[in-house]
Write a protein that holds these residues in place. Structure first.
Motif, PDB file in Angstrom:
ATOM      1  N   SER A 155      -1.181  -5.818   8.926  1.00 53.93           N
ATOM      2  CA  SER A 155       0.422  -5.535   9.026  1.00 53.93           C
ATOM      3  C   SER A 155       1.003  -6.181  10.168  1.00 53.93           C
ATOM      4  CB  SER A 155       0.449  -3.893   9.574  1.00 53.93           C
ATOM      5  OG  SER A 155      -0.112  -3.561  10.879  1.00 53.93           O
ATOM      6  N   LYS A 193       1.848  -7.541   0.314  1.00 54.54           N
ATOM      7  CA  LYS A 193       2.817  -7.811  -0.849  1.00 54.54           C
ATOM      8  C   LYS A 193       3.956  -7.279  -0.757  1.00 54.54           C
ATOM      9  CE  LYS A 193       2.960  -8.282  -5.786  1.00 54.54           C
ATOM     10  NZ  LYS A 193       2.585  -7.760  -6.934  1.00 54.54           N
ATOM     11  N   ASP A 194       3.968  -6.061  -0.503  1.00 59.27           N
ATOM     12  CA  ASP A 194       5.434  -5.391  -0.249  1.00 59.27           C
ATOM     13  C   ASP A 194       6.306  -5.924   0.692  1.00 59.27           C
ATOM     14  OD1 ASP A 194       7.085  -3.507  -0.734  1.00 59.27           O
ATOM     15  OD2 ASP A 194       6.469  -2.008   0.577  1.00 59.27           O
ATOM     16  N   ARG A 195       5.495  -6.308   2.014  1.00 56.61           N
ATOM     17  CA  ARG A 195       6.186  -7.014   3.065  1.00 56.61           C
ATOM     18  C   ARG A 195       6.768  -8.193   2.634  1.00 56.61           C
ATOM     19  NH1 ARG A 195       9.166  -5.961   6.978  1.00 56.61           N
ATOM     20  NH2 ARG A 195       7.752  -4.312   7.730  1.00 56.61           N
ATOM     21  N   ASP A 206      10.584   2.570  -6.334  1.00 57.75           N
ATOM     22  CA  ASP A 206       9.612   2.674  -6.877  1.00 57.75           C
ATOM     23  C   ASP A 206       8.524   3.345  -5.808  1.00 57.75           C
ATOM     24  OD1 ASP A 206       9.350   0.475  -5.490  1.00 57.75           O
ATOM     25  OD2 ASP A 206       8.883  -0.822  -7.214  1.00 57.75           O
ATOM     26  N   PRO A 252       5.804  -1.404   5.197  1.00 56.58           N
ATOM     27  CA  PRO A 252       5.729  -1.493   3.800  1.00 56.58           C
ATOM     28  C   PRO A 252       4.464  -1.024   3.621  1.00 56.58           C
ATOM     29  CG  PRO A 252       5.027  -3.532   4.969  1.00 56.58           C
ATOM     30  CD  PRO A 252       5.589  -2.531   6.144  1.00 56.58           C
ATOM     31  N   ILE A 253       4.285  -0.537   2.075  1.00 60.81           N
ATOM     32  CA  ILE A 253       3.037  -0.198   1.911  1.00 60.81           C
ATOM     33  C   ILE A 253       1.711  -0.929   1.845  1.00 60.81           C
ATOM     34  CG2 ILE A 253       3.954   1.593   0.314  1.00 60.81           C
ATOM     35  CD1 ILE A 253       3.317  -0.086  -2.031  1.00 60.81           C
ATOM     36  N   ASN A 254       2.082  -2.429   1.838  1.00 66.05           N
ATOM     37  CA  ASN A 254       1.308  -3.378   1.904  1.00 66.05           C
ATOM     38  C   ASN A 254       1.480  -4.703   2.097  1.00 66.05           C
ATOM     39  OD1 ASN A 254       2.068  -4.399  -0.666  1.00 66.05           O
ATOM     40  ND2 ASN A 254       0.696  -3.094  -2.219  1.00 66.05           N
ATOM     41  N   GLY A 259      11.110  -1.783  -3.061  1.00 62.71           N
ATOM     42  CA  GLY A 259      11.839  -1.041  -4.266  1.00 62.71           C
ATOM     43  C   GLY A 259      12.834   0.059  -3.521  1.00 62.71           C
ATOM     44  N   ARG A 260      12.512   0.468  -2.442  1.00 65.15           N
ATOM     45  CA  ARG A 260      13.605   1.402  -1.694  1.00 65.15           C
ATOM     46  C   ARG A 260      14.790   0.466  -1.113  1.00 65.15           C
ATOM     47  NH1 ARG A 260      10.847   4.422   3.338  1.00 65.15           N
ATOM     48  NH2 ARG A 260      13.007   5.174   3.886  1.00 65.15           N
ATOM     49  N   THR A 318       7.691   1.661  -2.982  1.00 65.46           N
ATOM     50  CA  THR A 318       7.611   0.446  -2.040  1.00 65.46           C
ATOM     51  C   THR A 318       8.653   0.168  -1.494  1.00 65.46           C
ATOM     52  OG1 THR A 318       8.500  -1.163  -3.747  1.00 65.46           O
ATOM     53  CG2 THR A 318       5.889  -0.535  -3.939  1.00 65.46           C
ATOM     54  N   LEU A 319       8.275  -0.252  -0.182  1.00 66.28           N
ATOM     55  CA  LEU A 319       9.615  -0.565   0.737  1.00 66.28           C
ATOM     56  C   LEU A 319      10.628  -1.539   0.031  1.00 66.28           C
ATOM     57  CD1 LEU A 319      10.921  -0.152   3.635  1.00 66.28           C
ATOM     58  CD2 LEU A 319       9.462  -2.269   4.301  1.00 66.28           C
TER      59      LEU A 319
END
Lengths: 397, 569
Positions: free
Chosen positions: B293, B137-139, B42, B133-135, B47-48, B44-45
């Motif tokens: 980050s 939350k992703d991390r 999707d 990550p993109i943000n 998702g990937r 995001t990291l």
């Protein structure tokens, strides 16, 4: 039938009937076969294609189960794993793993006999030398010619120094040199106290190496006995004379005529094609001409002559290196007197293309017996002496 | 034993020499090495990473399963067909030893294949783990929901028997009991015992549903136990860095005594922090106020800023960090029946997690305020593990805020089923979990090897292969198919004979075949769920020691009884 206790392989009323999917009897491959293979003998199963030779061997090895009858191998059932450490088997085709090379192949089979690594490697080297494949030992077996595969197949059958060697069509696909080596080897092993059972439809092979044969046809035993007894022709004599001229020949003919004997055939002696072939190949090897196939020198030299010391040492090494329990000659009872041979010469005449065996007198049961070998009569001995003298005289003249 | 090992060794090298296994492994590794770059999920990291793990593990499972079926059916069937068996079983080797040796060799090969593919998957996952990550939350999702091993606990079961007794008493007091019982008698053909059982079952069902429903403004309480978070904390080092223009900032107001400090740490640690969650720096508790980050800002309250362990820290100093672990509350809220559809709707909720220890009555978040949750969709809330007491217990309170008092125009009743609510907590690390997942995969291959050897012992290669390939889907979809043809729970309900037959056939197959879907590691590893040693042990016992060995015994028997040569006359 010979006492079963002394036999290496015994079959009693052995029958194998193959059935189809619906369990209907399809074909009787072997019917009521009684066999006794004695220790230290080379025993031949003879018969045309489809006569039940291979089926019999497979039942002896436990690959097929008898429909009826009984099999005993070294006093035990063929399914008994313990006896298999004393058996070597070469199937009708070598059936080897094509992705293994010769050395790996022998290593695999050696491992199945639980041989220690050092001993296994020693035997592998010796066997590769023996079958003439040392120089191509790292080539995959799948790339070998059929004859070379037979050689490596033989080597795997000998890896355990077996007491009982079972060979199914051993010379099929082999060149004359390999065939000759094979036969020499079988003879050597026979002399060394091994028991060998071989099946073949190549009569010359069987005649050359077997002590006794059993002739099968349609799954039934048609004849069995000593080869020498089955093939002997008591009514004829062959003379081989070197450099005889027409005059001498005539003198011989006259002498024989005066004794009431007749010469049936006079033909100039010819070299056998096998001898010619072997001579040419041996010369080529001596010149070290390149070949990608099996080398024959050592095997031919070692095993062609059973008294050759080199060959003796190879065999001795193999025998001495055996870790499995072997049948010592002293452990075995002396071979019993053979049962009266039962040559069915009419069958032999069909099967053996060479020679024209004469029909022997039959008894009331229809079985034939060879006539007793007569004592060499004094008259005949005199005749031979005279012939020899006249031949020499002619030569001197 | 030497004979078995000789055959096993031969099988292993045979499989390599015939190139089938090697080509499979090479193709697999080639595919796996491209997946991290071509699968985007999707965007995001997380998702990937999830997509990568799902695809790579699924493809590996399928490919290795097929490879094992081909090889296991081939090795025995081809030995018989090509007659190589003649030169093997005429050696001092029992037929069972031959079969067992073949199987051991295939398991060795399976181990090599699983190890090779596992290493490739792990390398790809590590690569993705190292990506930005993109943000935040992703991390956090990457760290706490994927590269972890979480265990799930459901709410403690509710004892509904007191409620059942009260309901029955009320029915008896109101004189309705006999009437209701007669009604149930009519359903079961007049049998009173069956009628009582059915009535009791129905009452229990109704009470259970009512206990899982929450009226507007009402509070639902659920207790959880057995939460033992791996490691009481996560310890690491951080470097105090300049903030803003490069100055370590102190608040000069001694009265407030607040100090911010910027701490630079590893990205994986950032992912384990909760925004505004507690963290200890040099053993002094502070609160995360802002995350970037690679760094975060900690604020200390009260006199902690003057604590020498904090006050003496200068730019570039290393500080000891202690980050409290997190737990997750997973839930799904449904709208109670009869209140309209769920599509696109959101519900207002107030959640609070409490440490039930009377000495540490901490709750999170404090103070609770309404939040919005999507309807009938799984949601996850990350909270500090401090809400769990020393006995591994925590309490979850949910208030249905869909009430005019909370600014919602229309009151809505909701349902949160016990099965839809769980606490997830970190039980271990990803690496060990991944290893256990590979062991599960190996167990599957070992079973398939036994199945292949068994079928190959009496069928030709193509037929044996076909049988195994036909059986494989039942192993993966057995549960689904079994549910699809399950018998009705009502004792007198009419049953179609085909359903009845299908039900019992599938039940029989589920006894013989392992449930591949439940032992497949893919779902667990994608969701960062803990694969326990007991799961592995249970799978080893049932799949290997029972089912695979049963197949091996059958193979021994078949191979012992069959003739290995064929008629040639």
């Amino acid at each position: 039938m010979v006492d079963t206790v002394q036999s290496v392989v015994t079959t009693v009323k052995l029958t194998k009937v193959f059935r189809d999917f619906w369990l209907r009897e399809k074909v009787a491959a072997v019917v009521d076969l009684d066999l006794d293979v004695l220790p230290h003998e080379v025993f031949g199963l003879l018969g045309p294609n489809g006569s039940g030779k291979s089926t019999t061997l497979k039942m002896i090895l436990g690959l097929l189960f008898p429909t009826r009858g009984r099999i005993s191998v070294m006093g035990k059932s063929p399914a008994d794993v313990r006896i298999k450490s004393r058996i070597g088997f070469l199937p009708e085709e070598s059936y080897l793993y094509p992705f293994l090379d010769a050395r790996e192949t022998l290593d695999f089979y050696g491992r199945l006999f639980h041989q220690p690594r050092r001993e296994r490697l020693r035997r592998i080297d010796m066997l590769l030398d023996m079958v003439g494949l040392s120089s191509v030992a790292t080539r995959r077996v799948g790339e070998y010619s059929k004859g070379m595969q037979r050689r490596i197949g033989l080597a795997q059958a000998l890896i355990n120094d077996p007491d009982l060697l079972i060979l199914d069509e051993p010379t099929a696909g082999m060149d004359p040199i390999g065939t000759r080596q094979f036969k020499d080897l079988i003879r050597t092993l026979g002399r060394r106290g091994k028991t060998v059972i071989l099946s073949s439809h190549l009569l010359a092979d069987v005649e050359d190496v077997c002590d006794r044969v059993c002739i099968l046809y349609g799954g039934r035993q048609r004849a069995s006995g000593r080869v020498s007894d089955l093939l002997s022709d008591k009514n004829r004599t062959r003379l081989t004379i070197e450099n005889v001229d027409a005059e001498t020949l005539e003198a011989i003919e006259q002498t024989l005529a005066s004794r009431g004997r007749e010469i049936l055939e006079v033909t100039p002696a010819r070299e056998k094609l096998e001898s010619l072939f072997l001579r040419i190949v041996t010369e080529a090897q001596e010149q070290k001409l390149a070949t990608g196939g099996a080398l024959v020198g050592e095997l031919a030299e070692f095993l062609r002559d059973g008294e050759d010391q080199a060959a003796e040492s190879v065999i001795e090494d193999l025998v001495a290196a055996g870790s499995e329990k072997k049948i010592e000659p002293s452990e075995l009872p002396p071979p019993p007197p053979l049962a009266a041979p039962q040559p069915a010469l009419e069958v032999l005449q069909e099967l053996v293309s060479s020679g024209e065996a004469e029909r022997q007198p039959s008894d009331s049961t229809g079985q034939t017996h060879p006539t007793e070998r007569p004592e060499q009569s004094d008259a005949d001995r005199d005749l031979l002496d005279e012939l020899t003298r006249s031949g020499n005289d002619g030569k001197e003249n | 034993m030497g004979g078995i090992w000789a055959i096993a060794r031969h099988t292993f090298f045979e499989s390599l020499r015939t190139k089938f296994a090697i080509v499979t492994l090479a193709l697999e590794i080639l595919a796996l090495s491209t997946f991290p770059f071509i699968l985007t999920g999707d965007g995001t990291l997380a998702g990937r990473t999830r997509t990568y793990l799902a695809y790579s593990l699924s493809i590996t499972t399928a490919l290795l399963a097929l490879c094992m079926i081909f090889l296991s059916t081939y090795v025995v069937a081809s030995d018989v067909r090509k007659k190589m068996i003649f030169t093997v079983v005429t050696k001092p080797l029992s037929r069972w030893q031959y079969i067992l040796g073949r199987w051991v060799g295939l398991v060795l090969l399976g181990t090599m294949l699983v190890a090779g593919c596992g290493a490739a998957i792990y390398a790809g996952a590590s690569y993705l783990h190292s990506q930005t990550p993109i943000n935040q939350k992703d991390r956090r999702i990457v760290e706490t929901e994927i590269f972890t091993a979480r265990q799930r606990v459901s709410p403690d079961p509710i004892d509904i028997e007191p409620f059942v007794r009260r309901r029955i008493e009320r029915l008896q007091q109101s004189g309705q009991f006999a009437e209701v019982l007669e009604e149930f008698k009519g359903k079961v053909g007049g049998d009173e015992i069956k009628a009582r059982d059915l009535m009791l079952r129905e009452i229990r069902k109704q009470i259970s549903v009512s206990l899982q429903s929450v009226r507007p403004g009402q509070i639902l309480v659920r207790n959880f136990s057995g939460i033992h978070v791996a490691g009481s904390d996560i310890r690491s080092d951080g470097v105090v860095d300049a903030r803003g223009e490069g100055n370590l900032q102190f608040s000069p107001e001694k009265r407030i005594r607040v100090m911010d400090m910027l701490v630079r740490v590893k990205a994986s640690l950032i992912g384990r922090l909760i925004y505004k969650g507690p963290v200890r720096v040099n053993n002094v508790i502070g609160q995360v106020m802002q995350r970037r980050s690679e760094s975060f800002v900690v604020r200390f309250f009260g006199g902690d800023a003057n604590n020498p362990a904090i006050a003496d820290v200068k730019k570039g100093d290393k500080v000891a960090l202690t980050i409290e672990p997190v737990i997750q509350l997973s839930y799904k809220i449904k709208i109670a029946p009869g209140q309209g559809g769920a599509a696109g709707r959101v519900l207002k909720s107030i959640w609070q997690l409490q440490n039930p220890d009377p000495q540490r009555p901490s709750g999170y978040p404090l103070p609770a305020r309404p939040q919005e949750d999507p309807v009938q969709m799984a949601s996850t809330m990350t909270v500090p593990a401090s809400v769990v007491d020393g006995r591994g217990k925590t309490r979850v309170l949910y208030q249905n805020a869909n009430h005019p008092d909370f600014g919602v125009p229309k009151a809505i009743s909701v349902q949160i089923l016990n099965d839809d609510m769980s606490i997830l907590f970190r039980r271990g690390g990803f690496d060990a979990n991944f290893l256990r997942g590979l062991l599960l995969l190996l167990l599957l291959l070992a079973f398939l090897a036994a199945l292949g050897v068994f079928t190959g012992s009496f069928l030709s290669f193509p037929v044996a292969c076909l049988v195994c390939c036909a059986v494989l889907p039942f192993g993966f979809m057995g549960g689904f198919l079994s549910d699809a043809v399950s018998l009705p729970s009502h004792p007198n309900a009419p049953v179609d004979w085909s359903i009845w037959l299908g039900h019992y056939i599938l039940r029989g197959m589920r006894v013989v075949l392992p449930d591949f879907s439940s032992t497949s590691p893919t779902d667990s590893l994608v969701d960062g769920m803990y694969i326990s040693w007991s799961t592995v042990g249970q799978a080893a016992l049932m799949t290997l020691a029972v089912r695979a060995m049963l197949l091996m015994l059958l193979a021994f028997w078949v191979f012992h009884k069959r003739e290995l040569a064929r008629v040639q006359v």
